[in-house]
Design an enzyme around this catalytic site. Sequence first.
Site, mmCIF file in Angstrom:
data_model
loop_
_atom_site.group_PDB
_atom_site.id
_atom_site.type_symbol
_atom_site.label_atom_id
_atom_site.label_comp_id
_atom_site.label_asym_id
_atom_site.label_seq_id
_atom_site.Cartn_x
_atom_site.Cartn_y
_atom_site.Cartn_z
ATOM 1 N N TYR A 199 12.396 8.697 39.497
ATOM 2 C CA TYR A 199 12.035 10.122 39.600
ATOM 3 C C TYR A 199 10.844 10.171 39.989
ATOM 4 C CZ TYR A 199 11.609 14.882 38.863
ATOM 5 O OH TYR A 199 10.738 16.266 38.370
ATOM 6 N N SER A 258 6.127 16.879 42.201
ATOM 7 C CA SER A 258 6.354 16.324 40.690
ATOM 8 C C SER A 258 4.770 16.342 39.938
ATOM 9 C CB SER A 258 7.508 15.956 39.974
ATOM 10 O OG SER A 258 7.308 15.480 38.186
#
Length: 262
Positions: A160, A147
């Site tokens: 995350y 990501s």
Amino acid sequence: MNQSCWNLEGKKALITGGTKGIGYAMVEEFLGLGAEVFIVSRHIQQIEETLKRFREKGFKIFGFSADISEGESTCIDIINEVNKTWGLLDVLVNNAGINIRKPAQDYQQDEFIKIMDTNLTSSYQLCQKAYPLLKKAQQGNIVNISSISGLVDDASGAPYGMSKAAMIQMSRHLAVEWAKDNIRVNAIAPWYVETELTQLVLTNQPKLDAILARTPMGRVGQPQEVARLAAFLCMSAASYITGQCIAVDGGLLVNGFKAPTA
């Protein structure tokens, strides 16, 4: 032109989180390019529906219900099923992931562990357990769906971002270590893509406006735009590409200072 470089004909691909979002788009893309696909998801009903949908169209697709966050034994079970199905593996796509968005100081230990186990630990364990099958294929490929959060802060939450950054570094290490076995390893770093995982953010108009303001292309991404890159990285056309992290971000990472126009 050598057209055989630009397809996945006969390739055997394992895709985690393959029943929705980016994972589903990759399943569709890989099958359309000639691959056979093995999907993994926690949701058995979604697996059954996905298998039925594609088998009715004549595609070779298989599935296994498992929660990859449950540990090494689950990853071993998945790879054992793949081995029973094919006996080797050309492609592993580590796509399954979760997020819990909150300030760094507010995470509970179990939330932190769940994010890391799902996004990072399971990906490493699947790479590790799939290694003999990828080596056997003599042209193995791993694609780790990371990501933008692993490259810059994008307010998605520290755990995350940490998990996604570690996926990128894992990809680099494995690319070097396994190059001798003709296994290529790359990562993809998407910015906001329109999926179930991002729905809550993208339906918040002030947040969406802020996202679009930082994105030179002025829109969020679509799952197919990530899927097409994943497919390319697994083609022989990409045979000299390994250890890379490629952003699919509409220009976010290169969007620096903008001088006033007035």
